[in-house]
Scaffold this motif. Sequence first.
Motif, PDB file in Angstrom:
ATOM      1  N   GLY A 193       0.821  -1.208   0.000  1.00 30.71           N
ATOM      2  CA  GLY A 193       0.000   0.000   0.000  1.00 30.71           C
ATOM      3  C   GLY A 193       0.849   1.249   0.000  1.00 30.71           C
ATOM      4  O   GLY A 193       2.083   1.179   0.028  1.00 30.71           O
ATOM      5  N   ILE A 194       0.201   2.412  -0.011  1.00 32.21           N
ATOM      6  CA  ILE A 194       0.942   3.663  -0.080  1.00 32.21           C
ATOM      7  C   ILE A 194       1.837   3.873   1.135  1.00 32.21           C
ATOM      8  O   ILE A 194       2.902   4.470   1.014  1.00 32.21           O
ATOM      9  N   ASN A 195       1.433   3.377   2.282  1.00 34.62           N
ATOM     10  CA  ASN A 195       2.287   3.521   3.467  1.00 34.62           C
ATOM     11  C   ASN A 195       3.576   2.708   3.326  1.00 34.62           C
ATOM     12  O   ASN A 195       4.616   3.089   3.851  1.00 34.62           O
ATOM     13  N   ASP A 196       3.547   1.608   2.587  1.00 38.06           N
ATOM     14  CA  ASP A 196       4.743   0.794   2.375  1.00 38.06           C
ATOM     15  C   ASP A 196       5.730   1.468   1.430  1.00 38.06           C
ATOM     16  O   ASP A 196       6.913   1.156   1.442  1.00 38.06           O
ATOM     17  N   LEU A 197       5.250   2.371   0.604  1.00 35.17           N
ATOM     18  CA  LEU A 197       6.101   3.071  -0.352  1.00 35.17           C
ATOM     19  C   LEU A 197       6.655   4.378   0.211  1.00 35.17           C
ATOM     20  O   LEU A 197       7.406   5.070  -0.457  1.00 35.17           O
ATOM     21  N   GLY A 198       6.303   4.716   1.413  1.00 34.11           N
ATOM     22  CA  GLY A 198       6.844   5.914   2.051  1.00 34.11           C
ATOM     23  C   GLY A 198       6.211   7.207   1.591  1.00 34.11           C
ATOM     24  O   GLY A 198       6.865   8.243   1.576  1.00 34.11           O
ATOM     25  N   ILE A 199       4.938   7.171   1.235  1.00 33.05           N
ATOM     26  CA  ILE A 199       4.274   8.382   0.731  1.00 33.05           C
ATOM     27  C   ILE A 199       4.294   9.510   1.758  1.00 33.05           C
ATOM     28  O   ILE A 199       4.275  10.681   1.411  1.00 33.05           O
ATOM     29  N   TRP A 200       4.381   9.197   3.018  1.00 33.75           N
ATOM     30  CA  TRP A 200       4.330  10.232   4.062  1.00 33.75           C
ATOM     31  C   TRP A 200       5.651  10.971   4.198  1.00 33.75           C
ATOM     32  O   TRP A 200       5.687  12.059   4.751  1.00 33.75           O
ATOM     33  N   GLU A 201       6.742  10.397   3.718  1.00 33.36           N
ATOM     34  CA  GLU A 201       8.058  11.020   3.899  1.00 33.36           C
ATOM     35  C   GLU A 201       8.648  11.572   2.614  1.00 33.36           C
ATOM     36  O   GLU A 201       9.712  12.160   2.644  1.00 33.36           O
ATOM     37  N   HIS A 202       7.990  11.385   1.465  1.00 34.05           N
ATOM     38  CA  HIS A 202       8.595  11.747   0.187  1.00 34.05           C
ATOM     39  C   HIS A 202       7.702  12.643  -0.653  1.00 34.05           C
ATOM     40  O   HIS A 202       6.479  12.582  -0.552  1.00 34.05           O
TER      41      HIS A 202
END
Length: 57
Positions: A3-12
Motif C-alpha cells: 500500500g501507499i504507506n509501504d512506499l513511504g508516501i508520508w516522507e517523500h
Amino acid sequence: MTGINDLGIWEHNAVELESSLRTFIANARTAKADIRMIFGKILPIKRPLASRTSPLR
C-alpha cells in the motif's frame, strides 16, 4: 499487497515517491523476472498538509 504507506508516501515528495516505486519494481523483477503486478490509482488525500507528516495522525 503493498500500500501507499509501504512506499513511504508520508516522507517523500512526488519525485522521490516515483523513484522509490521504480526501485521497488526493478527489485521485484530482479527477484522474479516473470512477476505479475497490478497497479491502481492513489486516491487524493483531503487532509491539510500539516497533518500528513505521519500515517498515524
